[in-house]
Each structure stands twice: as structure tokens, then as C-alpha cells.
Scaffold this motif. Structure first.
Motif, mmCIF file in Angstrom:
data_model
loop_
_atom_site.group_PDB
_atom_site.id
_atom_site.type_symbol
_atom_site.label_atom_id
_atom_site.label_comp_id
_atom_site.label_asym_id
_atom_site.label_seq_id
_atom_site.Cartn_x
_atom_site.Cartn_y
_atom_site.Cartn_z
ATOM 1 N N MET A 1 42.524 10.448 -33.112
ATOM 2 C CA MET A 1 43.189 11.587 -32.483
ATOM 3 C C MET A 1 42.153 12.615 -32.066
ATOM 4 N N ALA A 2 42.166 13.022 -30.797
ATOM 5 C CA ALA A 2 41.226 14.020 -30.306
ATOM 6 C C ALA A 2 41.864 15.402 -30.356
ATOM 7 N N VAL A 3 41.062 16.405 -30.631
ATOM 8 C CA VAL A 3 41.517 17.788 -30.653
ATOM 9 C C VAL A 3 40.632 18.600 -29.712
ATOM 10 N N ASP A 4 41.088 19.790 -29.372
ATOM 11 C CA ASP A 4 40.309 20.673 -28.520
ATOM 12 C C ASP A 4 39.473 21.618 -29.364
ATOM 13 N N ALA A 5 38.460 22.213 -28.749
ATOM 14 C CA ALA A 5 37.537 23.084 -29.479
ATOM 15 C C ALA A 5 37.310 24.388 -28.719
ATOM 16 N N ILE A 6 36.990 25.419 -29.473
ATOM 17 C CA ILE A 6 36.634 26.727 -28.932
ATOM 18 C C ILE A 6 35.266 27.093 -29.492
ATOM 19 N N VAL A 7 34.349 27.482 -28.627
ATOM 20 C CA VAL A 7 33.025 27.929 -29.055
ATOM 21 C C VAL A 7 32.935 29.433 -28.829
ATOM 22 N N LEU A 8 32.678 30.170 -29.894
ATOM 23 C CA LEU A 8 32.589 31.624 -29.811
ATOM 24 C C LEU A 8 31.151 32.029 -29.509
ATOM 25 N N ALA A 9 30.894 32.325 -28.242
ATOM 26 C CA ALA A 9 29.554 32.704 -27.786
ATOM 27 C C ALA A 9 29.548 34.122 -27.239
ATOM 28 N N ARG B 1 36.018 12.931 -31.521
ATOM 29 C CA ARG B 1 37.238 13.640 -31.948
ATOM 30 C C ARG B 1 37.527 14.875 -31.097
ATOM 31 N N ILE B 2 36.585 15.250 -30.225
ATOM 32 C CA ILE B 2 36.739 16.471 -29.434
ATOM 33 C C ILE B 2 37.025 16.137 -27.981
ATOM 34 N N ASP B 3 38.032 16.814 -27.424
ATOM 35 C CA ASP B 3 38.401 16.603 -26.022
ATOM 36 C C ASP B 3 37.953 17.808 -25.198
ATOM 37 N N THR C 1 28.407 13.237 -35.591
ATOM 38 C CA THR C 1 28.783 12.681 -36.895
ATOM 39 C C THR C 1 29.314 13.768 -37.816
ATOM 40 N N ALA C 2 28.660 14.932 -37.810
ATOM 41 C CA ALA C 2 29.113 16.041 -38.643
ATOM 42 C C ALA C 2 30.475 16.546 -38.188
ATOM 43 N N VAL C 3 30.675 16.637 -36.872
ATOM 44 C CA VAL C 3 31.962 17.078 -36.344
ATOM 45 C C VAL C 3 33.050 16.079 -36.699
ATOM 46 N N ASP C 4 32.770 14.788 -36.542
ATOM 47 C CA ASP C 4 33.741 13.746 -36.892
ATOM 48 C C ASP C 4 34.188 13.866 -38.339
ATOM 49 N N GLU C 5 33.236 14.031 -39.245
ATOM 50 C CA GLU C 5 33.559 14.129 -40.662
ATOM 51 C C GLU C 5 34.507 15.302 -40.921
ATOM 52 N N PHE C 6 34.198 16.446 -40.321
ATOM 53 C CA PHE C 6 35.016 17.642 -40.514
ATOM 54 C C PHE C 6 36.425 17.432 -39.975
ATOM 55 N N VAL C 7 36.545 16.990 -38.725
ATOM 56 C CA VAL C 7 37.853 16.829 -38.098
ATOM 57 C C VAL C 7 38.685 15.785 -38.828
ATOM 58 N N ASP C 8 38.083 14.679 -39.214
ATOM 59 C CA ASP C 8 38.825 13.626 -39.900
ATOM 60 C C ASP C 8 39.444 14.123 -41.206
ATOM 61 N N GLU C 9 38.702 14.942 -41.940
ATOM 62 C CA GLU C 9 39.215 15.449 -43.206
ATOM 63 C C GLU C 9 40.334 16.468 -42.980
ATOM 64 N N VAL C 10 40.179 17.307 -41.963
ATOM 65 C CA VAL C 10 41.235 18.271 -41.646
ATOM 66 C C VAL C 10 42.519 17.547 -41.278
ATOM 67 N N LEU C 11 42.415 16.518 -40.441
ATOM 68 C CA LEU C 11 43.589 15.756 -40.030
ATOM 69 C C LEU C 11 44.205 15.011 -41.205
ATOM 70 N N ALA C 12 43.376 14.435 -42.047
ATOM 71 C CA ALA C 12 43.888 13.677 -43.191
ATOM 72 C C ALA C 12 44.682 14.566 -44.137
ATOM 73 N N ARG C 13 44.263 15.825 -44.256
ATOM 74 C CA ARG C 13 44.944 16.758 -45.158
ATOM 75 C C ARG C 13 46.030 17.572 -44.465
#
Length: 251
Positions: free
Chosen positions: A1-9, A49-51, A110-122
Motif C-alpha cells: 500500500m502506497a501513501v503520500d508524503a509531506i516534506v516540511l521545508a 511505499r511513497i506515492d 529502506t528506512a522509509v519502508d520500515e517506518f511505513v510498514d510498521e505504521v500500517l501494521a499497527r
């Protein structure tokens, strides 16, 4: 499942930005020739995981080449919450969005995947990346960090958060209250409770206890700390000395 992202710059220029003439703020300072925000965008784009990626930046930077990998660029606000609201506009209230800092020089897919996967799983409404000290020390020992001592070990915060827009009103109210209380132990106790502050002071606060109290403060939202294992998720550039270290490491 892909999710969208916001970068605060967003935000004004500071001492870090002064290292690069014409940089709108520190997000546009290069590390080994590549601006920090470009490095952050590259890490997000490397994740499956990011669209869509929305970057919130000063209006003067809307056409900056450092933001070429963004799907859309929006104007920032005078404070971080206003910038976050700008980024969240147009998303459905229940959409899960990843919010990233713009100064992550080594962020990886890889770091982003790990984070998103855990958020989705929970199935969380609000999630905060954190990193145990041993992972950082093994990978980036030359970069200093501020560590929080918890029952499970020493942790620092990461540069990724996930949230659903419907929690923003509660989150905004809480952040305002935290800003007013941050220098007053009595006010902090009023927010978090003496039990939480006492456990934290003695290094006995459990992560699940912190999650439960945060959930209560945010009106029952499902809140979780994501214990990441990739050190780059918590490597950011806050000071001029950090730029020097990053250029030496990644140059």
C-alpha cells in the motif's frame, strides 16, 4: 500500500542557511553538492511505499531546482503548524500521510519502508519515528544527539511522523499547550501527569505508557512510537557543525 508524503521545508534562514548564499533556509544548503531537501526527497522516492510528495517551502523557492522531485510545492506559514496545515490541504481526513523533515542527508528508501510498514501494521493515527542509541552509535558515531532515557533504553526522535488529518485540531491544541508549558514543571505535570513525569525522570517510563498517555491527550487517537533500526532516519542537520560533519561523511 502506497501513501503520500509531506516534506516540511519552510521557515526562515538561519546560521546554517548562511553557509549557502541565497539559500531560502537550511533545507537548501548542499551536502556534497546536493541540497538537504533534495536528499530527503531522494530517500522518499526510493521507497516503494511513497506515492505523491508535497513540499511546503517559502513561496520564493517554489521553482527551486532542489524541489524537482516533488509532486507539488506549496507555500509555508509563519509557524510549523501553519506549514503543516498547508501541506494537509486537500487530503481526506482519514488519509495516512508521512510527514518528513527536510534536513535528512542520508534518508534511504529502506528506512522509509520500515517506518511505513510498521505504521500500517499497527493501524495508527499518529506515529513518531524513534531510534535506539545503539543503532546510531554503530553507524554515525561522530554525530551528537540528545537521548531520552526510557525503560527500554536510550532513544532519540527521528525525522518522520505519520498522521491522519483528522487528528490535526487536537494535535495543534496540544502543541500550543506544550509550548506554553515547556519551561514550567507544574504545567508539564498538568499536561502529562505527575506519574509520567516521575517515571521519565528516573528512566522508568515505558514506551507503551508514553503511547497510552499521548493517546489520551489526543482524544483517543491511536498513537505509537515506531522503533526504527536504520540510523539514517534520525540523522538531521541542525547546526553549522552538523553541516561540517555531514560534508566530511558524505563528501
Amino acid at each position: 500500500m502506497a501513501v503520500d508524503a509531506i516534506v516540511l521545508a519552510g521557515g526562515a534562514a538561519d546560521a546554517v542557511a548562511a553557509l549557502e548564499p541565497g539559500a531560502p533556509n537550511k533545507a537548501f544548503v548542499p551536502i556534497a553538492g546536493i541540497p538537504l531537501v533534495t536528499r530527503t526527497l531522494a530517500g522518499l522516492r526510493a521507497s516503494s511505499r511513497i506515492d505523491r510528495i508535497v513540499v511546503v517551502a517559502p513561496p520564493s523557492a517554489a521553482a527551486h531546482p532542489a524541489l524537482a522531485a516533488a509532486s507539488e510545492v506549496r507555500g509555508d506559514g509563519p509557524r510549523i503548524m501553519e506549514s503543516l496545515r498547508s501541506g494537509l490541504q486537500g487530503f481526506t481526513r482519514d488519509a495516512l500521510l508521512v510527514v518528513a523533515a527536510s534536513d535528512l542527508p542520508a534518508l534511504s528508501g529502506t528506512a522509509v519502508d520500515e517506518f511505513v510498514d510498521e505504521v500500517l501494521a499497527r493501524n495508527l493515527d499518529v506515529a513518531y519515528a524513534c531510534l535506539e542509541q545503539r543503532y546510531h552509535t554503530a553507524t554515525f558515531p561522530e554525530f551528537p544527539h540528545t537521548w531520552a532515557r526510557l525503560h527500554e533504553g536510550r532513544f532519540c526522535g527521528g525525522g518522520l511522523v505519520a498522521l491522519r488529518p483528522r487528528v490535526l485540531p487536537r494535535l495543534s491544541t496540544f502543541m500550543d499547550a506544550l509550548g506554553r508549558a515547556r519551561k514550567s514543571p507544574l504545567r508539564l505535570a498538568g499536561l502529562f501527569g505527575w506519574d509520567v513525569l516521575a517515571r521519565f525522570a528516573f528512566g522508568q517510563l515505558r514506551i507503551e505508557q508514553a503511547e497510552a498517555r499521548a493517546s489520551l491527550l489526543l482524544g483517543g487517537a491511536r498513537v505509537g512510537a515506531i522503533r526504527c533500526t536504520h540510523a539514517e532516519i534520525a540523522l538531521n542537520v541542525d547546526r553549522v557543525a552538523d553541516v561540517t560533519r555531514a560534508r566530511a561523511r558524505f563528501g
